[in-house]
Scaffold this motif. Structure first.
Motif, PDB file in Angstrom:
ATOM      1  N   GLU A   6      82.975  96.114  76.612  1.00 29.45           N
ATOM      2  CA  GLU A   6      83.249  96.043  75.185  1.00 29.45           C
ATOM      3  C   GLU A   6      84.328  97.104  74.952  1.00 29.45           C
ATOM      4  OE1 GLU A   6      78.635  94.869  74.089  1.00 29.45           O
ATOM      5  OE2 GLU A   6      79.268  96.941  73.921  1.00 29.45           O
ATOM      6  N   PRO A   7      85.568  96.688  74.706  1.00 28.01           N
ATOM      7  CA  PRO A   7      86.672  97.652  74.764  1.00 28.01           C
ATOM      8  C   PRO A   7      86.550  98.813  73.761  1.00 28.01           C
ATOM      9  CG  PRO A   7      87.504  95.413  74.816  1.00 28.01           C
ATOM     10  CD  PRO A   7      86.041  95.322  74.501  1.00 28.01           C
ATOM     11  N   THR A   8      87.143  99.915  74.157  1.00 24.71           N
ATOM     12  CA  THR A   8      87.146 101.123  73.338  1.00 24.71           C
ATOM     13  C   THR A   8      88.540 101.720  73.401  1.00 24.71           C
ATOM     14  OG1 THR A   8      85.944 103.172  72.923  1.00 24.71           O
ATOM     15  CG2 THR A   8      86.483 102.730  75.190  1.00 24.71           C
ATOM     16  N   ILE A   9      88.898 102.481  72.367  1.00 27.53           N
ATOM     17  CA  ILE A   9      90.242 103.069  72.342  1.00 27.53           C
ATOM     18  C   ILE A   9      90.159 104.581  72.380  1.00 27.53           C
ATOM     19  CG2 ILE A   9      90.470 103.037  69.806  1.00 27.53           C
ATOM     20  CD1 ILE A   9      93.485 102.182  70.386  1.00 27.53           C
ATOM     21  N   ILE A  10      91.069 105.182  73.123  1.00 28.34           N
ATOM     22  CA  ILE A  10      91.089 106.631  73.312  1.00 28.34           C
ATOM     23  C   ILE A  10      92.427 107.143  72.814  1.00 28.34           C
ATOM     24  CG2 ILE A  10      90.995 108.485  75.023  1.00 28.34           C
ATOM     25  CD1 ILE A  10      89.356 106.482  76.802  1.00 28.34           C
ATOM     26  N   ALA A  16     103.050 103.203  71.622  1.00 22.49           N
ATOM     27  CA  ALA A  16     103.683 104.520  71.632  1.00 22.49           C
ATOM     28  C   ALA A  16     103.109 105.440  72.704  1.00 22.49           C
ATOM     29  CB  ALA A  16     103.517 105.170  70.253  1.00 22.49           C
ATOM     30  N   GLY A  17     102.025 105.009  73.339  1.00 19.60           N
ATOM     31  CA  GLY A  17     101.399 105.865  74.350  1.00 19.60           C
ATOM     32  C   GLY A  17     100.449 106.894  73.765  1.00 19.60           C
ATOM     33  N   ARG A  18     100.259 106.877  72.455  1.00 21.47           N
ATOM     34  CA  ARG A  18      99.354 107.845  71.818  1.00 21.47           C
ATOM     35  C   ARG A  18      97.889 107.464  71.978  1.00 21.47           C
ATOM     36  NH1 ARG A  18     103.402 108.134  67.816  1.00 21.47           N
ATOM     37  NH2 ARG A  18     102.402 106.438  66.656  1.00 21.47           N
ATOM     38  N   ALA A  19      97.637 106.234  72.448  1.00 26.65           N
ATOM     39  CA  ALA A  19      96.256 105.794  72.669  1.00 26.65           C
ATOM     40  C   ALA A  19      96.235 104.846  73.855  1.00 26.65           C
ATOM     41  CB  ALA A  19      95.714 105.088  71.421  1.00 26.65           C
ATOM     42  N   ILE A  20      95.085 104.793  74.519  1.00 28.28           N
ATOM     43  CA  ILE A  20      94.921 103.828  75.613  1.00 28.28           C
ATOM     44  C   ILE A  20      93.643 103.026  75.400  1.00 28.28           C
ATOM     45  CG2 ILE A  20      96.138 105.351  77.224  1.00 28.28           C
ATOM     46  CD1 ILE A  20      93.439 105.881  78.606  1.00 28.28           C
ATOM     47  N   ILE A  21      93.655 101.809  75.932  1.00 26.42           N
ATOM     48  CA  ILE A  21      92.449 100.967  75.965  1.00 26.42           C
ATOM     49  C   ILE A  21      92.176 100.686  77.429  1.00 26.42           C
ATOM     50  CG2 ILE A  21      91.412  98.776  75.268  1.00 26.42           C
ATOM     51  CD1 ILE A  21      93.375  98.662  72.924  1.00 26.42           C
ATOM     52  N   PRO A  22      91.341 101.502  78.076  1.00 28.12           N
ATOM     53  CA  PRO A  22      91.112 101.301  79.514  1.00 28.12           C
ATOM     54  C   PRO A  22      90.338  99.997  79.699  1.00 28.12           C
ATOM     55  CG  PRO A  22      90.230 103.424  78.747  1.00 28.12           C
ATOM     56  CD  PRO A  22      90.525 102.596  77.544  1.00 28.12           C
ATOM     57  N   ALA A  23      90.922  99.044  80.420  1.00 29.61           N
ATOM     58  CA  ALA A  23      90.312  97.723  80.517  1.00 29.61           C
ATOM     59  C   ALA A  23      90.889  96.975  81.711  1.00 29.61           C
ATOM     60  CB  ALA A  23      90.552  96.937  79.220  1.00 29.61           C
ATOM     61  N   GLU A  76      92.185  93.962  68.717  1.00 27.09           N
ATOM     62  CA  GLU A  76      91.445  93.652  67.491  1.00 27.09           C
ATOM     63  C   GLU A  76      90.004  94.147  67.604  1.00 27.09           C
ATOM     64  OE1 GLU A  76      90.858  89.571  66.235  1.00 27.09           O
ATOM     65  OE2 GLU A  76      90.582  90.222  64.164  1.00 27.09           O
ATOM     66  N   PHE A  77      89.441  94.019  68.805  1.00 20.43           N
ATOM     67  CA  PHE A  77      88.067  94.476  69.038  1.00 20.43           C
ATOM     68  C   PHE A  77      87.921  95.958  68.658  1.00 20.43           C
ATOM     69  CE2 PHE A  77      84.374  95.824  71.340  1.00 20.43           C
ATOM     70  CZ  PHE A  77      83.572  94.700  71.556  1.00 20.43           C
ATOM     71  N   VAL A  78      88.822  96.779  69.178  1.00 24.35           N
ATOM     72  CA  VAL A  78      88.679  98.222  68.903  1.00 24.35           C
ATOM     73  C   VAL A  78      88.983  98.531  67.439  1.00 24.35           C
ATOM     74  CG1 VAL A  78      89.164  98.842  71.295  1.00 24.35           C
ATOM     75  CG2 VAL A  78      91.023  98.906  69.642  1.00 24.35           C
ATOM     76  N   ALA A  79      89.866  97.749  66.813  1.00 27.04           N
ATOM     77  CA  ALA A  79      90.163  97.998  65.395  1.00 27.04           C
ATOM     78  C   ALA A  79      88.906  97.772  64.549  1.00 27.04           C
ATOM     79  CB  ALA A  79      91.301  97.106  64.923  1.00 27.04           C
ATOM     80  N   ILE A  80      88.199  96.667  64.826  1.00 23.65           N
ATOM     81  CA  ILE A  80      86.969  96.389  64.067  1.00 23.65           C
ATOM     82  C   ILE A  80      85.940  97.483  64.335  1.00 23.65           C
ATOM     83  CG2 ILE A  80      85.032  94.771  63.859  1.00 23.65           C
ATOM     84  CD1 ILE A  80      87.050  92.514  64.524  1.00 23.65           C
ATOM     85  N   ARG A  81      85.866  97.882  65.577  1.00 28.07           N
ATOM     86  CA  ARG A  81      84.903  98.914  65.961  1.00 28.07           C
ATOM     87  C   ARG A  81      85.167 100.244  65.241  1.00 28.07           C
ATOM     88  NH1 ARG A  81      83.231  99.665  72.391  1.00 28.07           N
ATOM     89  NH2 ARG A  81      81.050  99.813  71.848  1.00 28.07           N
ATOM     90  N   GLU A  82      86.445 100.616  65.178  1.00 31.30           N
ATOM     91  CA  GLU A  82      86.820 101.901  64.570  1.00 31.30           C
ATOM     92  C   GLU A  82      86.710 101.860  63.056  1.00 31.30           C
ATOM     93  OE1 GLU A  82      88.351 104.909  65.849  1.00 31.30           O
ATOM     94  OE2 GLU A  82      87.757 104.242  67.848  1.00 31.30           O
TER      95      GLU A  82
END
Lengths: 606, 606
Positions: B219-223, B204-211, B154-160
């Motif tokens: 503060e999490p981020t998505i790649i 699906a493996g199309r994104a990662i949240i390194p944490a 949810e953190f990265v969704a709000i951020r994006e």
């Protein structure tokens, strides 16, 4: 130059020779190649001498052939030429022009100048002007269409073809394979660029050789999508800052780092004399935007501009030797309302001036209505058109809009008219465009303007990085260069913020030079890859000085290296401070290769 | 941190708080948005306050809403947070992790450290490590595949999704049109990025949240390709230069300017303690290349490396909280001979080390043979794989060759294995590639690695500009970001020449930030364009301070402007020194608009 010193000059009347940068590059010599059709021509190159390679297993030394580099720096980097800014460069083209017997010397408009108060304080370098004899057309396009290969054409062929001319070797198998890979967007660059190929491209309008007969000092260059991508640097004082002396040095400075043409965008005082100094001392074609000077003549009131005054300005500048004019003839009355809802309106200075004139008089742009009159002037001196994009987008939001593409349609129409007069044309392009919308610009320009060379400002691929717009635009420039743009107008770090200084000019030129080179690699120009390969080989072999000297900016490369490892011995070291001695992958690779060789030797002896 | 001061420390044992940059950006506040699924989460943004617009005809003032900007700078730019480097940042994720009840605290490997002589002089910041309970998998991918939306998601969704979350407005008609124009290479970015969309992409493996669960400070981020393009900055001392203190400040400094992740590539002394300080003080995910530390442990002799020693190093770093590991498991014995004819051999440090090991033992790479063992470690801490491209090309000549693409096939195979363990994976990419060969890299990577995120170093589009490789690579980075690369590893101006200093780090980060943003615009990410538009509007309206403050680097933009026009009044002026007052196109455009309005008014009254 007059020997009478003006009194109470507000600026330095005579540029001090010491202010001009003349040193050759490290380990570099000027080398000239002779023409064969025209044996009198001497095409300059920078020849970089390299140190030998040391075979990593045997330690045996192997010579590396010198590398030749396309050289825009003119006689300034030739220690055999004495530079005197007060007299200008040697007129190397004079004999080529005279031998065509289609021009004449005449009185010219010098008397006009006394009308402008600031001008008389600086002595002029003006020479007696030359023009086409009555009924003659002296454009390179005109000659090309008659099947004539001029000295200018052979000159640029040798320049473009340096690999074959000098290295006497064709493309390697790998280079040929790379050339065929990926999309080149319809570029048709032969493996060998011949004078006849140049003639055909100029005749077809796909390339121009800007070369005013009143600018005999230039070393000709060609601008077209089937040649090396060229770059332009803008110089020129604004009313806020800078002097003539600085402007001449900026010219020399920008050509030193690789500018293929220079635009003098001066708008302040002494505009005529500044230009004299620039043209007489320039080894590269000079472009201007004549409306700037015309506006000065009416004290900045756009609505007071007239065709007669503009016409005189064109002739005045053509007589001085300006090689191409930016002319905003496509800013039509009907396009102006299309800019009303834009985020950043009209961001071209010339475009906004003409829009103001059109609206004030509610009349059609006089550059459009008098376009054929302008063609008559252009062909009498061989001035090339750079048809200005007065309505280019100044922000991502305004990219590829109706105003921009409406004007492009008009530029296509004007291209046809210019070509009917055998006048050389290139087309100016944007501006600010996000990456996914860049290609549309190129595709439309090629189709609407029938392949006339495109000359773009960037484009900037985002608006959010003032202070770094050489980079936001360098990205767009490299891409559009690959897509087919023939010349890239540089952007400096000061874009949108202030007038560039000497360091900014250098940064802008180097950035655009690397963008142009990246485009040349992608287009598969045969004279591109060998320099990357020579530099990478030097890098891998820890020939540090060779790596620096083959780079676009030897000074900076060396300074960065020396920041942490200044000792002379570090130039022999098999590492730098980035990874240190134990972690240098290139050094470890050499161990790996040695190990592999030993294992092979053992295997063979068993 | 220990309060006992070590005696005769060869470096500063305690970073001085004053050396850390903490000031907020001009006219900017920290603003936090709360989660709705997880109300305890607070997502940070930088809120830039703007001055009002002045309507050009009426002079009436109109307010401009504040602009929210994605903010990687962490608590350092929040004046309400007290920073103490000796204790590290607040562990904001601790409660999220604990409430999942699938982890346990345990003793860990701290005792290992005494084996390494230099380490004991610097007090460690190590906290008691946490790992998955027996039989548990704590990776974000594992949760996602079970349908769980974690606080991190949810953190990265709000951020994006900041545009919709904060500005409460969707895309304009123009933005929507621009989004559809041109090619987006199959990206599927929705107009609103929801927590559920994030979950699906991670599953699906199309994104990662390194944490890493041992890095609760992030503060999490998505790649992933359907999100904002991220950038990584490398820091770390080499044996030649730099101290722990400098490294922590480099971390803070690079996140201040926009680094989304930071790799600690230290290879010198105090490698463990340096990393403790970096991880404990980092608001962004930290990556490492564990083989570097392993090599230090065997005194630089690659052939002495063993799986056992490497395994201990992985666990040691996982316990410290490293979020992703670069692992060169694709450098197979059979690919090494493919590099023999290359111009620049193997240019990855890790790649060359593994090649040397393989050849010395004539055995298969132990990272490959023990890959499933590594997966077991990764899922016990949620460390993500960054599968290293040990055979990436180091020169234009070596681009897209058999060695490079051979390794990529192996990375695809390893991706499948990692995914069977629900371990997050991204794939590292080149390197040096000419523009026309870049797209092939992306296409092949997407197909071979089934859409796993691509993480590329540049690529550099030419070899000839050492000193400017942030730009040669920024071009390739922007392009490959548009084509689908999820994260760009920065390159500084010192690349190939030396260890970057503070200024180089900033230049590298800003260059990559603008390249990533250019890619976001081209991909049509809904949270990209509004910042360009806000800045361009400020520019057109001569709101100079707003223009500076909305830019990636307010300091530099302002400094460049002030170089020629330093007076405060110039910040209200309708021109800058670039064109001067008479030739400012934006100022003239405002005249044009005024004229047009008057004419319309007259026409209406007739």
């Amino acid at each position: 130059m007059s020997t009478t010193k003006p009194t109470e000059s507000p600026i330095h009347a005579e540029p001090r020779p010491t202010a001009i940068t003349t040193a050759p590059f490290p380990n570099s010599n000027k080398r000239y190649l002779q023409g064969s059709i025209h044996p009198q021509i001497r095409v300059p190159f920078r020849e970089v001498t390299l140190s030998p390679s040391k075979a990593f297993s045997t330690g045996k030394l192997e010579e590396n052939a010198p590398v030749l580099i396309y050289d825009t720096s003119g006689p300034y980097t030739d220690p055999d030429v004495a530079i005197d800014v007060a007299h200008g460069l040697a007129p190397i083209r004079r004999q080529w022009i005279e031998s065509r017997q289609d021009t004449e010397l005449y009185e010219g408009q010098n008397t006009l100048l006394s009308a402008h108060s600031a001008e008389h304080v600086v002595p002029s370098l003006q020479r007696q002007p030359r023009r086409a004899k009555a009924g003659k057309n002296v454009s390179q396009m005109h000659y090309a269409r008659q099947g004539i290969i001029t000295p200018e054409m052979e000159f640029v062929a040798i320049r473009e073809n340096m690999r074959n001319e000098v290295l006497k070797e064709g493309l390697s198998e790998l280079e040929r394979k790379h050339r065929l890979q990926g999309n080149n967007f319809g570029a048709a660059i032969p493996e060998e660029i011949t004078p006849e190929f140049v003639r055909q491209e100029v005749a077809a309008g796909r390339a121009i050789i800007p070369a005013n007969i009143n600018h005999p000092e230039i070393e000709p260059t060609i601008i077209g999508r089937n040649f090396l991508v060229k770059i332009n640097a803008n110089i020129g004082n604004s009313i806020v800052t800078s002097s003539i002396e600085e402007e001449v040095e900026k010219l020399v400075w920008s050509t030193r780092w690789g500018a293929d043409t220079v635009m003098d965008l001066s708008t302040g005082a002494n505009i005529h004399a500044t230009r004299d100094y620039i043209v007489r001392n320039s080894p590269v074609p000079i472009g201007t935007v004549p409306i700037y000077q015309a506006l000065e003549k009416v004290n900045g009131k756009a609505e007071d501009l007239t065709w007669a005054l503009y016409r005189d300005t064109l002739i005045e500048q053509a007589e001085q030797g300006v090689d191409y004019f930016t002319i905003h003839a496509g800013v039509l009355l009907r396009y102006i309302p299309l800019t009303a809802k834009r985020v950043t309106g009209i961001v071209s200075r010339g475009g906004s001036i003409m829009a103001k004139w059109c609206l004030a008089h509610h009349q059609e742009n006089f550059l459009y209505t008098h376009f054929e009159d302008i063609c008559e002037i252009m062909k009498a001196y061989d001035v090339s058109f750079s048809l200005g994009d007065g309505l280019r987008p100044g922000s991502i939001a305004d990219a590829n809009d109706a105003a921009q593409f409406g004007e492009l349609e008009t530029l296509g129409e004007l291209t046809e008219i210019a070509w009917r007069h055998d006048v050389q044309v290139m087309i100016e392009g944007p501006g600010h465009v996000p990456m996914h919308m860049i290609q549309e610009n190129m595709t439309k320009q090629l189709s609407i303007c029938n392949g006339a060379p495109f000359y773009t400002l960037g484009p900037l691929t985002t608006d959010i990085a003032p202070g770094y717009d050489h980079i936001t635009s360098g990205i767009g420039a490299a891409m559009i260069g690959w897509f087919g743009t023939a010349m890239l107008c540089y952007v400096t770090p000061k874009e949108h913020l202030g007038l560039p200084n000497r360091d900014d000019v250098k940064t802008g030129v180097i950035t655009y030079k690397l963008a142009a080179h990246a485009a040349d690699l992608a287009k598969g120009h045969p004279s591109a890859r060998y320099r990357d390969d020579a530099l990478s080989k030097a890098r891998f072999e820890f020939r540090w000085e060779d790596q620096f000297n083959l780079s676009l900016d030897p000074e900076t490369a060396k300074a960065y290296h020396d920041e942490t490892l200044p000792a002379d011995g570090a130039k022999e070291a098999q590492f730098c401070s980035m990874c240190g001695p134990k972690f240098c992958s290139m050094s470890i690779t050499q161990d790996v290769r040695e190990l592999a060789e030993q294992q092979e030797a053992v295997a063979a002896s068993v």
